[in-house]
Design a protein around this motif. Structure first.
Motif, PDB file in Angstrom:
ATOM      1  N   THR A 144      23.671  17.753  15.256  1.00 46.80           N
ATOM      2  CA  THR A 144      22.586  17.510  16.211  1.00 46.80           C
ATOM      3  C   THR A 144      23.112  17.563  17.635  1.00 46.80           C
ATOM      4  O   THR A 144      22.540  18.227  18.514  1.00 46.80           O
ATOM      5  N   ASP A 145      24.217  16.864  17.881  1.00 49.54           N
ATOM      6  CA  ASP A 145      24.822  16.868  19.215  1.00 49.54           C
ATOM      7  C   ASP A 145      25.180  18.289  19.639  1.00 49.54           C
ATOM      8  O   ASP A 145      24.944  18.684  20.789  1.00 49.54           O
ATOM      9  N   ALA A 146      25.728  19.075  18.708  1.00 49.70           N
ATOM     10  CA  ALA A 146      26.165  20.435  19.039  1.00 49.70           C
ATOM     11  C   ALA A 146      24.997  21.327  19.442  1.00 49.70           C
ATOM     12  O   ALA A 146      25.079  22.083  20.422  1.00 49.70           O
ATOM     13  N   VAL A 147      23.899  21.263  18.693  1.00 49.38           N
ATOM     14  CA  VAL A 147      22.753  22.124  18.992  1.00 49.38           C
ATOM     15  C   VAL A 147      22.107  21.727  20.317  1.00 49.38           C
ATOM     16  O   VAL A 147      21.747  22.597  21.135  1.00 49.38           O
ATOM     17  N   LEU A 148      21.955  20.443  20.558  1.00 48.72           N
ATOM     18  CA  LEU A 148      21.360  19.993  21.819  1.00 48.72           C
ATOM     19  C   LEU A 148      22.236  20.404  23.012  1.00 48.72           C
ATOM     20  O   LEU A 148      21.729  20.853  24.051  1.00 48.72           O
ATOM     21  N   PHE A 149      23.536  20.243  22.860  1.00 48.70           N
ATOM     22  CA  PHE A 149      24.480  20.661  23.906  1.00 48.70           C
ATOM     23  C   PHE A 149      24.386  22.167  24.161  1.00 48.70           C
ATOM     24  O   PHE A 149      24.269  22.616  25.312  1.00 48.70           O
ATOM     25  N   PHE A 150      24.405  22.963  23.104  1.00 53.18           N
ATOM     26  CA  PHE A 150      24.398  24.415  23.260  1.00 53.18           C
ATOM     27  C   PHE A 150      23.082  24.906  23.858  1.00 53.18           C
ATOM     28  O   PHE A 150      23.077  25.743  24.760  1.00 53.18           O
ATOM     29  N   ALA A 151      21.968  24.356  23.366  1.00 54.70           N
ATOM     30  CA  ALA A 151      20.654  24.808  23.847  1.00 54.70           C
ATOM     31  C   ALA A 151      20.435  24.452  25.314  1.00 54.70           C
ATOM     32  O   ALA A 151      19.845  25.235  26.073  1.00 54.70           O
ATOM     33  N   SER A 152      20.913  23.296  25.740  1.00 56.35           N
ATOM     34  CA  SER A 152      20.641  22.851  27.108  1.00 56.35           C
ATOM     35  C   SER A 152      21.651  23.377  28.121  1.00 56.35           C
ATOM     36  O   SER A 152      21.280  23.685  29.267  1.00 56.35           O
ATOM     37  N   GLU A 153      22.921  23.502  27.710  1.00 58.26           N
ATOM     38  CA  GLU A 153      23.956  23.806  28.692  1.00 58.26           C
ATOM     39  C   GLU A 153      24.551  25.211  28.570  1.00 58.26           C
ATOM     40  O   GLU A 153      25.147  25.709  29.521  1.00 58.26           O
ATOM     41  N   VAL A 154      24.403  25.836  27.420  1.00 60.20           N
ATOM     42  CA  VAL A 154      25.032  27.151  27.220  1.00 60.20           C
ATOM     43  C   VAL A 154      23.997  28.275  27.173  1.00 60.20           C
ATOM     44  O   VAL A 154      24.181  29.316  27.813  1.00 60.20           O
ATOM     45  N   VAL A 155      22.908  28.084  26.435  1.00 64.42           N
ATOM     46  CA  VAL A 155      21.901  29.141  26.296  1.00 64.42           C
ATOM     47  C   VAL A 155      21.381  29.629  27.653  1.00 64.42           C
ATOM     48  O   VAL A 155      21.264  30.851  27.864  1.00 64.42           O
ATOM     49  N   PRO A 156      21.068  28.747  28.620  1.00 67.14           N
ATOM     50  CA  PRO A 156      20.598  29.266  29.924  1.00 67.14           C
ATOM     51  C   PRO A 156      21.620  30.187  30.596  1.00 67.14           C
ATOM     52  O   PRO A 156      21.224  31.169  31.260  1.00 67.14           O
ATOM     53  N   LEU A 157      22.902  29.906  30.438  1.00 67.04           N
ATOM     54  CA  LEU A 157      23.932  30.762  31.031  1.00 67.04           C
ATOM     55  C   LEU A 157      24.013  32.101  30.305  1.00 67.04           C
ATOM     56  O   LEU A 157      24.215  33.149  30.943  1.00 67.04           O
ATOM     57  N   VAL A 158      23.850  32.091  29.007  1.00 61.49           N
ATOM     58  CA  VAL A 158      23.855  33.337  28.242  1.00 61.49           C
ATOM     59  C   VAL A 158      22.673  34.205  28.641  1.00 61.49           C
ATOM     60  O   VAL A 158      22.799  35.429  28.806  1.00 61.49           O
ATOM     61  N   ARG A 159      21.516  33.598  28.836  1.00 60.43           N
ATOM     62  CA  ARG A 159      20.303  34.370  29.166  1.00 60.43           C
ATOM     63  C   ARG A 159      20.377  35.038  30.525  1.00 60.43           C
ATOM     64  O   ARG A 159      19.662  36.012  30.784  1.00 60.43           O
ATOM     65  N   GLU A 160      21.233  34.526  31.396  1.00 64.84           N
ATOM     66  CA  GLU A 160      21.383  35.171  32.701  1.00 64.84           C
ATOM     67  C   GLU A 160      21.891  36.606  32.548  1.00 64.84           C
ATOM     68  O   GLU A 160      21.561  37.471  33.367  1.00 64.84           O
ATOM     69  N   GLU A 161      22.685  36.862  31.516  1.00 64.96           N
ATOM     70  CA  GLU A 161      23.210  38.209  31.299  1.00 64.96           C
ATOM     71  C   GLU A 161      22.566  38.923  30.116  1.00 64.96           C
ATOM     72  O   GLU A 161      22.549  40.152  30.070  1.00 64.96           O
ATOM     73  N   ILE A 162      22.059  38.150  29.150  1.00 66.29           N
ATOM     74  CA  ILE A 162      21.375  38.749  27.991  1.00 66.29           C
ATOM     75  C   ILE A 162      19.995  38.084  27.902  1.00 66.29           C
ATOM     76  O   ILE A 162      19.794  37.135  27.127  1.00 66.29           O
ATOM     77  N   PRO A 163      19.037  38.536  28.708  1.00 66.88           N
ATOM     78  CA  PRO A 163      17.748  37.830  28.812  1.00 66.88           C
ATOM     79  C   PRO A 163      16.991  37.716  27.493  1.00 66.88           C
ATOM     80  O   PRO A 163      16.229  36.756  27.302  1.00 66.88           O
ATOM     81  N   ASP A 164      17.189  38.669  26.597  1.00 69.09           N
ATOM     82  CA  ASP A 164      16.429  38.641  25.349  1.00 69.09           C
ATOM     83  C   ASP A 164      17.209  38.025  24.190  1.00 69.09           C
ATOM     84  O   ASP A 164      16.791  38.114  23.035  1.00 69.09           O
ATOM     85  N   ALA A 165      18.350  37.394  24.483  1.00 68.58           N
ATOM     86  CA  ALA A 165      19.157  36.792  23.416  1.00 68.58           C
ATOM     87  C   ALA A 165      18.369  35.685  22.721  1.00 68.58           C
ATOM     88  O   ALA A 165      17.751  34.840  23.370  1.00 68.58           O
ATOM     89  N   GLN A 166      18.397  35.694  21.401  1.00 66.57           N
ATOM     90  CA  GLN A 166      17.694  34.683  20.617  1.00 66.57           C
ATOM     91  C   GLN A 166      18.711  33.798  19.900  1.00 66.57           C
ATOM     92  O   GLN A 166      19.673  34.286  19.317  1.00 66.57           O
ATOM     93  N   PHE A 167      18.471  32.498  19.955  1.00 73.95           N
ATOM     94  CA  PHE A 167      19.328  31.507  19.321  1.00 73.95           C
ATOM     95  C   PHE A 167      18.595  30.949  18.111  1.00 73.95           C
ATOM     96  O   PHE A 167      17.536  30.335  18.237  1.00 73.95           O
ATOM     97  N   LEU A 168      19.153  31.206  16.914  1.00 73.90           N
ATOM     98  CA  LEU A 168      18.560  30.746  15.664  1.00 73.90           C
ATOM     99  C   LEU A 168      19.330  29.525  15.160  1.00 73.90           C
ATOM    100  O   LEU A 168      20.569  29.513  15.164  1.00 73.90           O
ATOM    101  N   VAL A 169      18.597  28.517  14.703  1.00 71.43           N
ATOM    102  CA  VAL A 169      19.196  27.273  14.214  1.00 71.43           C
ATOM    103  C   VAL A 169      18.741  27.071  12.774  1.00 71.43           C
ATOM    104  O   VAL A 169      17.550  26.861  12.516  1.00 71.43           O
ATOM    105  N   ALA A 170      19.688  27.145  11.843  1.00 69.11           N
ATOM    106  CA  ALA A 170      19.377  26.982  10.419  1.00 69.11           C
ATOM    107  C   ALA A 170      20.093  25.750   9.892  1.00 69.11           C
ATOM    108  O   ALA A 170      21.305  25.617  10.054  1.00 69.11           O
ATOM    109  N   GLY A 171      19.338  24.844   9.271  1.00 67.42           N
ATOM    110  CA  GLY A 171      19.961  23.652   8.715  1.00 67.42           C
ATOM    111  C   GLY A 171      18.926  22.672   8.214  1.00 67.42           C
ATOM    112  O   GLY A 171      17.833  22.550   8.774  1.00 67.42           O
ATOM    113  N   ASP A 172      19.291  21.963   7.185  1.00 66.34           N
ATOM    114  CA  ASP A 172      18.402  21.012   6.521  1.00 66.34           C
ATOM    115  C   ASP A 172      18.110  19.804   7.406  1.00 66.34           C
ATOM    116  O   ASP A 172      18.992  19.289   8.093  1.00 66.34           O
TER     117      ASP A 172
END
Length: 365
Positions: A204-232
């Motif tokens: 949970t901590d990892a996904v929240l961290f990645f979605a809030s702090e890393v995904v916005p930086l990735v989208r600056e260069e790959i605007p259509d990048a999609q982040f998929l989260v799979a887990g029970d």
């Protein structure tokens, strides 16, 4: 051999269960009659039936009141008893020592719980969590001293325990995986995948961290990048991320199609211990991983050669962007990851480790 875990294993839902499921298969392969007991005696289907169809005897309610009762009556039959996870071993170790006089007693740590808990306490600067972690450390070290053999999942944890519990017998029995290999190349893939069950708090901590702090930086260069989260069992704060660019899929019965479609997986864990099944599974399908230092610890992976490692948001975003765009590097890491899996995390590697400890090695004392 009697193998006891905390609950009925669910190998399609969490890494620890997958390791245990494959360990049971290997114990049969090397000649043991295997009895499996969930400490809570649950008879969860279809998992119970799957084990029984493999010829594994299972103990469960209402036919048994407790695993300790079974040990008192049948403990003399066992050549080995494997107690998996600290709380299970704490509950049953004394009874097993009395009623299984000829058995090799194994404490299977799964991961060093106290190491994971200490890292969480340090990350959150929480004195209460640190006190819990120190208590857990005392528990685990005491169990290690009582067992004939202790299993850990990585050489890093073996080295740590050799310092904290000198003279005790510590063996590495790591995660165990089928290795299907890669079927689609770089050009046929897109997207970023995270895999992990959410009953395990570091995910949970990892996904929240990645979605809030890393995904916005990735989208600056790959605007259509999609982040998929799979887990029970994703909690509400993870489900709230679901939208156009972050897709929260929940439980996925078969991850193979996702692993054949995504370009890379991420393991942005900020605390944890042991070996990460999410990394193993990705590499076994030939999918490169961008992960943190904690995520790849003890896995024989080398930054830039078989994985990309970064801990800070900007560096992790750069690793993701690079893997998503550099076909030459992607192919290099894909092939190197498959080699690591075959050498260290295959059925063949685990079979040797189990046989050496239980068949040729025997009790340490």
């Amino acid at each position: 051999v009697l193998v006891c875990d905390a609950c009925m294993i669910t190998p399609d839902r969490d890494s620890g269960s997958l390791r245990m499921h494959n360990m049971l298969r290997l114990l049969q392969d090397i000649g043991f009659k295997v009895t499996f007991a969930p400490a809570n005696l649950e008879a969860r289907q279809p998992y119970l039936g799957e084990l029984q169809r493999r010829g594994i005897e299972c103990l469960y309610a209402p036919y048994l009141d407790g695993v300790d009762d079974h040990l008192r009556e049948h403990g003399w039959k066992y050549d080995a008893v494997i107690l998996s996870r600290a709380d299970v071993a704490q509950e049953l170790m004394d009874t097993a020592k009395v009623y299984c006089p000829d058995a090799t007693l194994v404490f299977d740590t799964v991961d060093l719980h106290h190491l994971r808990e200490m890292r969480e306490a340090e990350l959150k600067q929480d004195r209460h969590l640190m006190a819990i972690a120190r208590k857990r450390r005392s528990q685990e070290l005491n169990l290690i001293r009582q067992a004939n053999i202790t299993y850990v999942v990585s050489p890093a944890e073996k080295t740590l325990l050799e310092q904290e519990a000198p003279g005790e017998r510590i063996e590495v029995v790591s995660n165990i995986h089928e290795i299907p290999g890669r079927h689609n190349g770089f050009a046929e893939r897109s997207g970023i995948l995270f895999v992990g069950g959410f009953n395990h708090p570091p995910n949970t901590d990892a996904v929240l961290f990645f979605a809030s702090e890393v995904v916005p930086l990735v989208r600056e260069e790959i605007p259509d990048a999609q982040f998929l989260v799979a887990g029970d069992n994703p909690p509400a704060e993870v489900r709230a991320l679901d939208g156009d660019r972050v897709r929260v899929l929940g439980y996925v019965p078969d991850l193979a199609p996702l692993l054949e479609q995504c370009r890379l997986t991420v393991a942005p864990l900020r605390y944890g211990a042991g070996v990460k099944g999410k990394v193993n599974m990705s590499l076994a399908h030939g999918v490169p991983v961008a992960g943190t230092t904690v995520a790849v610890e003890g896995m024989f992976l080398e930054d830039g050669e078989s994985v990309l490692v970064a801990d800070e948001p900007a560096a992790l975003a750069r690793a993701v962007i690079t893997l998503h765009s550099d076909e030459q590097l992607w192919t290099k890491l894909s092939e190197a990851g498959l080699e690591v899996m075959q050498r260290y995390f295959s059925f063949e590697a685990a079979r040797d480790a189990l046989a050496d400890s239980l068949v040729t090695g025997g009790p340490a004392r």
